[in-house]
Design an enzyme around this catalytic site. Structure first.
Site, PDB file in Angstrom:
ATOM      1  N   HIS A  87       1.783   4.615  -2.796  1.00  0.00           N
ATOM      2  CA  HIS A  87       1.825   6.063  -2.548  1.00  0.00           C
ATOM      3  C   HIS A  87       3.167   6.643  -3.001  1.00  0.00           C
ATOM      4  O   HIS A  87       3.216   7.684  -3.675  1.00  0.00           O
ATOM      5  CB  HIS A  87       1.644   6.338  -1.057  1.00  0.00           C
ATOM      6  CG  HIS A  87       0.230   6.305  -0.583  1.00  0.00           C
ATOM      7  ND1 HIS A  87      -0.777   7.060  -1.157  1.00  0.00           N
ATOM      8  CD2 HIS A  87      -0.353   5.612   0.435  1.00  0.00           C
ATOM      9  CE1 HIS A  87      -1.918   6.838  -0.505  1.00  0.00           C
ATOM     10  NE2 HIS A  87      -1.696   5.957   0.457  1.00  0.00           N
ATOM     11  N   HIS A 119       0.831  -1.210   0.000  1.00  0.00           N
ATOM     12  CA  HIS A 119       0.000   0.000   0.000  1.00  0.00           C
ATOM     13  C   HIS A 119       0.866   1.261   0.000  1.00  0.00           C
ATOM     14  O   HIS A 119       0.686   2.155  -0.843  1.00  0.00           O
ATOM     15  CB  HIS A 119      -0.903  -0.022   1.240  1.00  0.00           C
ATOM     16  CG  HIS A 119      -1.827   1.154   1.357  1.00  0.00           C
ATOM     17  ND1 HIS A 119      -3.143   1.111   0.948  1.00  0.00           N
ATOM     18  CD2 HIS A 119      -1.634   2.407   1.832  1.00  0.00           C
ATOM     19  CE1 HIS A 119      -3.714   2.280   1.173  1.00  0.00           C
ATOM     20  NE2 HIS A 119      -2.817   3.092   1.704  1.00  0.00           N
ATOM     21  N   GLU A 120       1.802   1.327   0.926  1.00  0.00           N
ATOM     22  CA  GLU A 120       2.620   2.533   1.043  1.00  0.00           C
ATOM     23  C   GLU A 120       3.581   2.696  -0.131  1.00  0.00           C
ATOM     24  O   GLU A 120       3.914   3.819  -0.517  1.00  0.00           O
ATOM     25  CB  GLU A 120       3.383   2.522   2.369  1.00  0.00           C
ATOM     26  CG  GLU A 120       2.508   2.405   3.614  1.00  0.00           C
ATOM     27  CD  GLU A 120       1.390   3.437   3.698  1.00  0.00           C
ATOM     28  OE1 GLU A 120       1.494   4.499   3.033  1.00  0.00           O
ATOM     29  OE2 GLU A 120       0.418   3.188   4.428  1.00  0.00           O
TER      30      GLU A 120
END
EC number: 3.4.17.19
Length: 503
Positions: free
Chosen positions: A268, A264-265
Site C-alpha cells: 500500500h 501487505h502494508e
C-alpha cells in the site's frame, strides 16, 4: 510558460484542503498507535473539527467559482496540455459533487463517531463480547444508510457505498463475479495440501521486529520515508509526501502473521509513495484510482512476491539469523510449504491465499444485507457463525474470532471488503504481465533480493497513472486485456501444484 492565474488559484485552494486532510491522517494514525486511552474523547472532537472544516472548504461556492475559472483558463493553454488539465478538473468536480451531497454536520458526526467506535470495537474484541460494540455499530449502520441516501442510488443503498471505494461497481455485478469465483475456488481448496507449522517454539516480538523492519527497505520503501509500528489491526496510511506509516501486530506462536502484515502494508505504502512522485503533486490526478487497485498493490507484494520461492530463497538465511534459529530448527522446505499451505481459517488476515476470497465473499454478503435492511445488527454474531459453518465447516468459539475480528465496520467502511478480492484479481493479472516482460526477474529476486524491476514496472504502469485513466483503461493499458479472474485462478492452481509436488 507560466500557468494562468486562475489555475494557480484553484490549485492553491485544493492543496490547502489536501494539507488539512493529511493533518487529519496524522491525528488518525496517532490515535491508533501512540495516543493514551483517555485521549480518545477529545481526539474524536479534533478529527471531527478538521473533517468538517475541509468539507466546508470543498463545498464552498467560492471553490466552485475557482474551478469554473480554471476550466475557462484551460482554453488558453496549448492544445497538447488541455486534455490532462480537463481530466484533472473533471475528477475534482466528481469528488466535489459527491461532497456537496453531504451536509457538514453529517461529515462531522461521522468522523467523530467512527473515531469513538474504534476504541469500543477494540475493547469488545479484547473482551470477546459483541454486545459491548453492538449499540455503536447500530449507529454506524444508520449513519451509513443516511450516507447512501445522500449520495443516491438506483438499485440498492449498498451500491452507493460500494461506489465510494470502487467507482461504478454494482453489488449485482460483484455478486455474479464472486459466485463464479467461488465455484472455481472450491475444487482448488479440495486439492490443496495442508502443512503444520514448522515453528516449534515461540519467536519473541523483539526478534520478529528486527526481521520485519528489514522488509520495507528490501521491497523499495526506505526508512527515510516510512516507519513501522504496532496496532490492533495492521494498516498503512500516507501522512503526506515522504511520510508513509505502516503497522502490524505480533504473535509469538505465529511469526508469519506479522511478516505478511508488513508485506501487505508495504505494498500500500509503495503505491502511495509512487503517487506522491507524480508531477505537480498534489492534485486530483495524483490520488489513488480505486481501493481495488490499491489492494492489488498490497496483495501482489504479499502473495505473488511474498509467498514465492525466489523471495524465500533470499530471505531464509536472514530470517534464520534474526530469529536465532538453525536450518535444523527451521528447515527451508517445511517453512516454504507452510507459507503456501491451504487450511481453512477463522481469521481473515491470517487466511491463506486460496481460501482468503471465501472470507471476503462472506463479509460482502453480510454487509450488503445489513445496509439493505435485510438483517439486523443484533443478529450479526449468529449470522456470521452460521456462514462460517456453511463456507468453512468451522465453529466460532467467541466473537473475537468471529464478527469482531475486522476493524472495517468500526470505521464505517461498508463497501470496502469487496475491493480485497478485486485487488487479488488485478494483482495476479499485473504480475503475470510483469513476468512476461521480465522473464529473468525470479533470478534477481532469489540471488540478490533485487525487486527494482518489479517496482519500476509498477511505477510505470500503475503508480504514475494516478487517476489519469479509468480502472478499465488502466488494467487494459498495463496488461493488454480487460480485467478477468482467470489469472488469479491459474496462479492459485499452479501454487497448489507446486507445493503438492514438494510434499
Amino acid at each position: 510558460m507560466a500557468l494562468p492565474q486562475a489555475l494557480e488559484n484553484y490549485r492553491k485552494q485544493y492543496r490547502k484542503i489536501k494539507l488539512f486532510q493529511d493533518i487529519a491522517s496524522v491525528l488518525h494514525w496517532d490515535s491508533e498507535v501512540m495516543m493514551p486511552e483517555e485521549g480518545r474523547e477529545y481526539r474524536s472532537s479534533q478529527i471531527a473539527a478538521v473533517a468538517e472544516l475541509t468539507h466546508e472548504w470543498m463545498t464552498d461556492q467560492s471553490f466552485l467559482e475557482q474551478i469554473q475559472n480554471a476550466k475557462t483558463a484551460v482554453k488558453e493553454l496549448p492544445e497538447s496540455e488541455r486534455a490532462l488539465w480537463n481530466r484533472e478538473l473533471e475528477i475534482l468536480m466528481e469528488d466535489k459533487e459527491k461532497a456537496d451531497k453531504l451536509p457538514s454536520e453529517f461529515v462531522s458526526e461521522f468522523a467523530k463517531l467512527t473515531n469513538l467506535a474504534h476504541a469500543e470495537w477494540a475493547e469488545a474484541k479484547k473482551e470477546k463480547n459483541f454486545k459491548l460494540f453492538s449499540k455503536r455499530l447500530e449507529e454506524l449502520v444508520q449513519l451509513s444508510k443516511r450516507q447512501a441516501d445522500y449520495f443516491g442510488y438506483t438499485t440498492e443503498p449498498y451500491d452507493a457505498l460500494l461506489d465510494t471505494y470502487e467507482k461504478g461497481a454494482k453489488a449485482d455485478q460483484i455478486q455474479n463475479l464472486f459466485s463464479d469465483l467461488k465455484k472455481s475456488l472450491i475444487p482448488i481448496v479440495a486439492k490443496a495440501p495442508q502443512f503444520s507449522s514448522p515453528f516449534l517454539k515461540p519467536v519473541s516480538i523483539t526478534k520478529q521486529t528486527k526481521f520485519c523492519n528489514r522488509l520495507p527497505s528490501i521491497l523499495g520503501l526506505t526508512t527515510k520515508e516510512s516507519r513501522l509500528d504496532i496496532s490492533n489491526h495492521p494498516f498503512s496510511t500516507s501522512l503526506g509526501k515522504g511520510d508513509k506509516r505502516i503497522t502490524t501486530r505480533y504473535s509469538e506462536t505465529d511469526p508469519l502473521s506479522s511478516i505478511f502484515g508488513v508485506l501487505h502494508e508495504t505494498g500500500h505504502s509503495l503505491y502511495e509513495s509512487g503517487l506522491s512522485k507524480m508531477p505537480n503533486w498534489p492534485n486530483p490526478l495524483t490520488e489513488y484510482l480505486s481501493l481495488g487497485i490499491h489492494e492489488s498493490q498490497s496483495r501482489l507484494w504479499e502473495n505473488q512476491v511474498g509467498r514465492s520461492l525466489p523471495f524465500w530463497e533470499f530471505m531464509y538465511p536472514i530470517l534464520l539469523d534474526d530469529f536465532e534459529l538453525s536450518e535444523t530448527d527451521l528447515p527451508f522446505q517445511k517453512l516454504y510449504q507452510y507459507i503456501n499451505s491451504t487450511e481453512k481459517s477463522k481469521i481473515r488476515v491470517e487466511a491463506d491465499q486460496v481460501t482468503y476470497n471465501l472470507h471476503i465473499i462472506l463479509r460482502f454478503e453480510i454487509e450488503r444485507d445489513l445496509i439493505n435492511g435485510k438483517i439486523q445488527v443484533k443478529d450479526l454474531p449468529e449470522i456470521w457463525n452460521s456462514k462460517m459453518k456453511e463456507s468453512f465447516g468451522m465453529t466460532i468459539e467467541n466473537d473475537a474470532e468471529g464478527v469482531l475480528q475486522d476493524i472495517h465496520w468500526s470505521m464505517g467502511a461498508f463497501g470496502y471488503f469487496p475491493t480485497y478480492t478485486l485487488g487479488n484479481i488485478f494483482s495476479a493479472q499485473f504480475f503475470k504481465k510483469f513476468t512476461e516482460e521480465y522473464p529473468d526477474s525470479h533470478n534477481k529476486f532469489s540471488a540478490k533480493g533485487d525487486f527494482s524491476d518489479l517496482l519500476s514496472w509498477l511505477r510505470t504502469n500503475i503508480h504514475s497513472k494516478g487517476k489519469m485513466e479509468t480502472i478499465e483503461n488502466l488494467v487494459l493499458g498495463a496488461t493488454g486485456e480487460p480485467a478477468n479472474a482467470k489469472y488469479l485462478i491459474s496462479y492459485l492452481e499452479d501454487k497448489v501444484k507446486e507445493v503438492s509436488i514438494s510434499k
